[in-house]
Design a protein around this motif. Sequence first.
Motif, PDB file in Angstrom:
ATOM      1  N   THR A 206      45.311  43.224  43.697  1.00  0.00           N
ATOM      2  CA  THR A 206      44.907  43.115  42.306  1.00  0.00           C
ATOM      3  C   THR A 206      43.655  43.965  42.113  1.00  0.00           C
ATOM      4  OG1 THR A 206      45.825  40.885  42.154  1.00  0.00           O
ATOM      5  CG2 THR A 206      44.173  41.495  40.501  1.00  0.00           C
ATOM      6  N   TRP A 207      43.642  44.738  41.040  1.00  0.00           N
ATOM      7  CA  TRP A 207      42.508  45.623  40.753  1.00  0.00           C
ATOM      8  C   TRP A 207      41.849  45.251  39.441  1.00  0.00           C
ATOM      9  CZ3 TRP A 207      40.650  48.986  44.248  1.00  0.00           C
ATOM     10  CH2 TRP A 207      41.471  49.295  45.340  1.00  0.00           C
ATOM     11  N   LEU A 208      40.524  45.228  39.440  1.00  0.00           N
ATOM     12  CA  LEU A 208      39.753  45.097  38.213  1.00  0.00           C
ATOM     13  C   LEU A 208      39.586  46.507  37.661  1.00  0.00           C
ATOM     14  CD1 LEU A 208      36.912  42.572  39.110  1.00  0.00           C
ATOM     15  CD2 LEU A 208      38.784  42.239  37.500  1.00  0.00           C
ATOM     16  N   TRP A 209      40.276  46.761  36.564  1.00  0.00           N
ATOM     17  CA  TRP A 209      40.355  48.105  35.987  1.00  0.00           C
ATOM     18  C   TRP A 209      39.608  48.086  34.655  1.00  0.00           C
ATOM     19  CZ3 TRP A 209      44.773  51.458  37.702  1.00  0.00           C
ATOM     20  CH2 TRP A 209      44.781  52.703  37.061  1.00  0.00           C
ATOM     21  N   PRO A 210      38.795  49.086  34.336  1.00  0.00           N
ATOM     22  CA  PRO A 210      38.150  49.122  33.016  1.00  0.00           C
ATOM     23  C   PRO A 210      39.203  49.026  31.911  1.00  0.00           C
ATOM     24  CG  PRO A 210      37.181  50.769  34.458  1.00  0.00           C
ATOM     25  CD  PRO A 210      38.382  50.215  35.180  1.00  0.00           C
TER      26      PRO A 210
ATOM     27  N   ARG B  98      47.450  34.457  52.064  1.00  0.00           N
ATOM     28  CA  ARG B  98      46.414  34.085  51.097  1.00  0.00           C
ATOM     29  C   ARG B  98      46.676  34.788  49.773  1.00  0.00           C
ATOM     30  NH1 ARG B  98      41.165  35.497  54.442  1.00  0.00           N
ATOM     31  NH2 ARG B  98      40.221  35.083  52.429  1.00  0.00           N
ATOM     32  N   PRO B  99      46.108  34.240  48.691  1.00  0.00           N
ATOM     33  CA  PRO B  99      46.249  34.925  47.403  1.00  0.00           C
ATOM     34  C   PRO B  99      45.794  36.387  47.502  1.00  0.00           C
ATOM     35  CG  PRO B  99      45.360  32.733  47.064  1.00  0.00           C
ATOM     36  CD  PRO B  99      45.388  32.967  48.564  1.00  0.00           C
ATOM     37  N   THR B 100      46.258  37.201  46.586  1.00  0.00           N
ATOM     38  CA  THR B 100      46.017  38.636  46.668  1.00  0.00           C
ATOM     39  C   THR B 100      44.537  38.990  46.672  1.00  0.00           C
ATOM     40  OG1 THR B 100      46.104  38.927  44.271  1.00  0.00           O
ATOM     41  CG2 THR B 100      48.178  39.191  45.472  1.00  0.00           C
ATOM     42  N   VAL B 101      44.246  40.065  47.368  1.00  0.00           N
ATOM     43  CA  VAL B 101      42.908  40.643  47.363  1.00  0.00           C
ATOM     44  C   VAL B 101      42.630  41.172  45.962  1.00  0.00           C
ATOM     45  CG1 VAL B 101      41.543  42.574  48.265  1.00  0.00           C
ATOM     46  CG2 VAL B 101      43.024  41.267  49.797  1.00  0.00           C
ATOM     47  N   ILE B 102      41.394  40.973  45.485  1.00  0.00           N
ATOM     48  CA  ILE B 102      40.977  41.560  44.204  1.00  0.00           C
ATOM     49  C   ILE B 102      39.838  42.519  44.499  1.00  0.00           C
ATOM     50  CG2 ILE B 102      40.035  41.154  41.903  1.00  0.00           C
ATOM     51  CD1 ILE B 102      41.212  38.342  41.998  1.00  0.00           C
ATOM     52  N   ARG B 103      40.011  43.764  44.025  1.00  0.00           N
ATOM     53  CA  ARG B 103      38.969  44.779  44.210  1.00  0.00           C
ATOM     54  C   ARG B 103      38.619  45.410  42.873  1.00  0.00           C
ATOM     55  NH1 ARG B 103      41.905  46.718  49.242  1.00  0.00           N
ATOM     56  NH2 ARG B 103      40.826  45.615  50.890  1.00  0.00           N
TER      57      ARG B 103
ATOM     58  N   ARG C  21      34.605  47.738  45.570  1.00  0.00           N
ATOM     59  CA  ARG C  21      34.062  46.486  46.102  1.00  0.00           C
ATOM     60  C   ARG C  21      35.113  45.384  46.059  1.00  0.00           C
ATOM     61  NH1 ARG C  21      31.449  42.017  43.700  1.00  0.00           N
ATOM     62  NH2 ARG C  21      31.802  42.957  41.660  1.00  0.00           N
ATOM     63  N   THR C  22      35.182  44.584  47.123  1.00  0.00           N
ATOM     64  CA  THR C  22      36.089  43.447  47.171  1.00  0.00           C
ATOM     65  C   THR C  22      35.470  42.281  46.427  1.00  0.00           C
ATOM     66  OG1 THR C  22      37.006  44.157  49.286  1.00  0.00           O
ATOM     67  CG2 THR C  22      37.314  41.846  48.709  1.00  0.00           C
ATOM     68  N   VAL C  23      36.197  41.775  45.440  1.00  0.00           N
ATOM     69  CA  VAL C  23      35.737  40.642  44.628  1.00  0.00           C
ATOM     70  C   VAL C  23      36.269  39.332  45.213  1.00  0.00           C
ATOM     71  CG1 VAL C  23      35.808  39.617  42.308  1.00  0.00           C
ATOM     72  CG2 VAL C  23      35.634  42.100  42.582  1.00  0.00           C
ATOM     73  N   ARG C  24      37.511  39.387  45.721  1.00  0.00           N
ATOM     74  CA  ARG C  24      38.125  38.234  46.413  1.00  0.00           C
ATOM     75  C   ARG C  24      38.884  38.777  47.594  1.00  0.00           C
ATOM     76  NH1 ARG C  24      42.616  34.823  43.316  1.00  0.00           N
ATOM     77  NH2 ARG C  24      43.964  36.513  43.996  1.00  0.00           N
TER      78      ARG C  24
END
Length: 193
Positions: A98-102, A178-183, A189-192
Amino acid sequence: MKPAKFDAPVVSSIHLRQAHKALRDGGLIAYPTEAVWGLGCDPLNRSAVMRLLELKRRPVEKGLIVIASHFEDIEPWLQPLNEKIEERAYRTWPGPFTWLWPATPAAPPWITGGSGKIAVRLTRQPVAQALCDAVGPVVSTSANLSGQAPAKTLTEVRLRFGRQIDAVVPGALGRSARPTVIRDLLSGRTVRA
C-alpha cells in the motif's frame, strides 16, 4: 511504466452481485484480503464511510486504504509524479503493498483524512481482485475495532459485527502473514511494516 493488467479469478457471481448491491445502497461488506479479513464500502459514499468508521471506532483523520484491480480506477485521485517516483509503486503492484500517494482534489477527504495523501493498493488477492473487477475501487480496512487484532476468519467477522455487515464475499485469505506494508511514495518511508 504502469502496472501490468491480469485476469481475475472466478468468484461466486451471486456473492459479487450481493456485494455490488450492498455497496450501491451505501452498505458495508466483508471480504478476505492478503492477510486478514477486511471491511469495505464505496469510497465515494461519505455516509457509508462514516458508518464504517463509527463501526470500527476509528477517527476519520487516520484515513483509509482504497484497493483496486486496475490503476486506471484510482488514477483520478493520484497526483501525477515523476516517473522515477511512480516506479516505486509500479514495481510492487499488483501485490501486497500500500502506498501513500499525494492526492488530487478529486480524492474524497473522508478517505484521505485531510492529509493530502491517499493510501492505495492494486490487489492481487484473488477474492479482493474479483470484487474490484466487479464493483470498482473499494475501501479496505481490517475487520476489527480500532486497536484490536484483525479478524482472520469469517466466523470472527460474524461474531464481531453480525448484522452490521450487509454482504460477505467469502474466500480464503492471501498468503501474507501480516497486513500489507504501507509506505510513503515520496519519501519511501515505511509507515506500517
